[in-house]
Write a protein that holds these residues in place. Structure first.
Motif, PDB file in Angstrom:
ATOM      1  N   CYS A  15       0.831  -1.202   0.000  1.00  0.00           N
ATOM      2  CA  CYS A  15       0.000   0.000   0.000  1.00  0.00           C
ATOM      3  C   CYS A  15       0.867   1.255   0.000  1.00  0.00           C
ATOM      4  O   CYS A  15       0.622   2.194  -0.759  1.00  0.00           O
ATOM      5  CB  CYS A  15      -0.915  -0.017   1.224  1.00  0.00           C
ATOM      6  SG  CYS A  15      -2.015   1.390   1.293  1.00  0.00           S
ATOM      7  N   THR A  55      -2.443   5.300   7.099  1.00  0.00           N
ATOM      8  CA  THR A  55      -3.722   5.611   7.725  1.00  0.00           C
ATOM      9  C   THR A  55      -4.801   5.854   6.680  1.00  0.00           C
ATOM     10  O   THR A  55      -4.502   6.165   5.519  1.00  0.00           O
ATOM     11  CB  THR A  55      -3.605   6.866   8.604  1.00  0.00           C
ATOM     12  OG1 THR A  55      -3.285   7.988   7.765  1.00  0.00           O
ATOM     13  CG2 THR A  55      -2.546   6.702   9.689  1.00  0.00           C
ATOM     14  N   GLN A  56      -6.041   5.731   7.115  1.00  0.00           N
ATOM     15  CA  GLN A  56      -7.161   6.021   6.221  1.00  0.00           C
ATOM     16  C   GLN A  56      -7.094   7.467   5.752  1.00  0.00           C
ATOM     17  O   GLN A  56      -7.359   7.758   4.598  1.00  0.00           O
ATOM     18  CB  GLN A  56      -8.496   5.742   6.925  1.00  0.00           C
ATOM     19  CG  GLN A  56      -9.694   5.916   6.014  1.00  0.00           C
ATOM     20  CD  GLN A  56      -9.711   4.907   4.887  1.00  0.00           C
ATOM     21  OE1 GLN A  56      -9.574   3.716   5.128  1.00  0.00           O
ATOM     22  NE2 GLN A  56      -9.857   5.366   3.657  1.00  0.00           N
ATOM     23  N   LEU A  59      -4.615   7.746   2.953  1.00  0.00           N
ATOM     24  CA  LEU A  59      -5.147   7.149   1.722  1.00  0.00           C
ATOM     25  C   LEU A  59      -6.190   8.060   1.076  1.00  0.00           C
ATOM     26  O   LEU A  59      -6.192   8.228  -0.145  1.00  0.00           O
ATOM     27  CB  LEU A  59      -5.746   5.774   2.019  1.00  0.00           C
ATOM     28  CG  LEU A  59      -4.752   4.714   2.482  1.00  0.00           C
ATOM     29  CD1 LEU A  59      -5.499   3.440   2.858  1.00  0.00           C
ATOM     30  CD2 LEU A  59      -3.693   4.448   1.452  1.00  0.00           C
ATOM     31  N   ARG A  73      -7.836   4.541  -1.801  1.00  0.00           N
ATOM     32  CA  ARG A  73      -8.828   4.343  -0.730  1.00  0.00           C
ATOM     33  C   ARG A  73      -9.182   2.868  -0.597  1.00  0.00           C
ATOM     34  O   ARG A  73      -9.405   2.367   0.496  1.00  0.00           O
ATOM     35  CB  ARG A  73     -10.095   5.132  -1.021  1.00  0.00           C
ATOM     36  CG  ARG A  73      -9.996   6.577  -0.715  1.00  0.00           C
ATOM     37  CD  ARG A  73     -11.358   7.261  -0.891  1.00  0.00           C
ATOM     38  NE  ARG A  73     -11.216   8.672  -0.655  1.00  0.00           N
ATOM     39  CZ  ARG A  73     -11.236   9.595  -1.608  1.00  0.00           C
ATOM     40  NH1 ARG A  73     -11.417   9.251  -2.872  1.00  0.00           N
ATOM     41  NH2 ARG A  73     -11.096  10.866  -1.304  1.00  0.00           N
ATOM     42  N   SER A  76      -7.531   0.316   1.989  1.00  0.00           N
ATOM     43  CA  SER A  76      -7.756   0.315   3.440  1.00  0.00           C
ATOM     44  C   SER A  76      -8.319  -1.011   3.938  1.00  0.00           C
ATOM     45  O   SER A  76      -8.008  -1.445   5.042  1.00  0.00           O
ATOM     46  CB  SER A  76      -8.662   1.471   3.851  1.00  0.00           C
ATOM     47  OG  SER A  76      -9.946   1.315   3.308  1.00  0.00           O
TER      48      SER A  76
END
Length: 103
Positions: A15, A55-56, A59, A73, A76
């Protein structure tokens, strides 16, 4: 981490690498991304390298700034902790019996 030689989770690394590649393709600096997301450039670097869990918030901001159209996104879901199988007690009981037999 379990030891100094252990690697961060593969999902974190993948990611983070995708965030870095998208950021670079969009011509966005770590400083710019960090400023928008509320993180310092070293924190952004750590997330891009997978040393910290992305972290969200990162993202979401990176997805918007880099024009990823939801692709960042979507990662996540894969960053959530692994659930423990319901049958884990069977393995733990078997392990305890095996250890007891060896002693």
């Amino acid at each position: 981490m379990a030891s100094e030689t252990s690697q961060p989770p593969m999902a974190w690394r993948l990611c983070g690498d995708q965030v870095k590649l998208r950021r670079q393709d969009a011509g966005v600096s770590r400083e710019e991304l960090g400023q928008e997301a509320g993180y310092g450039p070293e924190t952004i670097r750590a997330m891009e390298q997978g040393r910290r869990r992305p972290t969200q918030r990162l993202l979401d901001i990176a997805d918007e700034m880099c024009g990823a159209r939801g692709k960042l996104r979507a990662a996540s879901e894969y960053l959530q902790p692994e659930s423990i199988p319901k049958q884990i007690h069977l393995f733990l009981d078997a392990e305890a019996r095996a250890i007891a037999q060896c002693q």
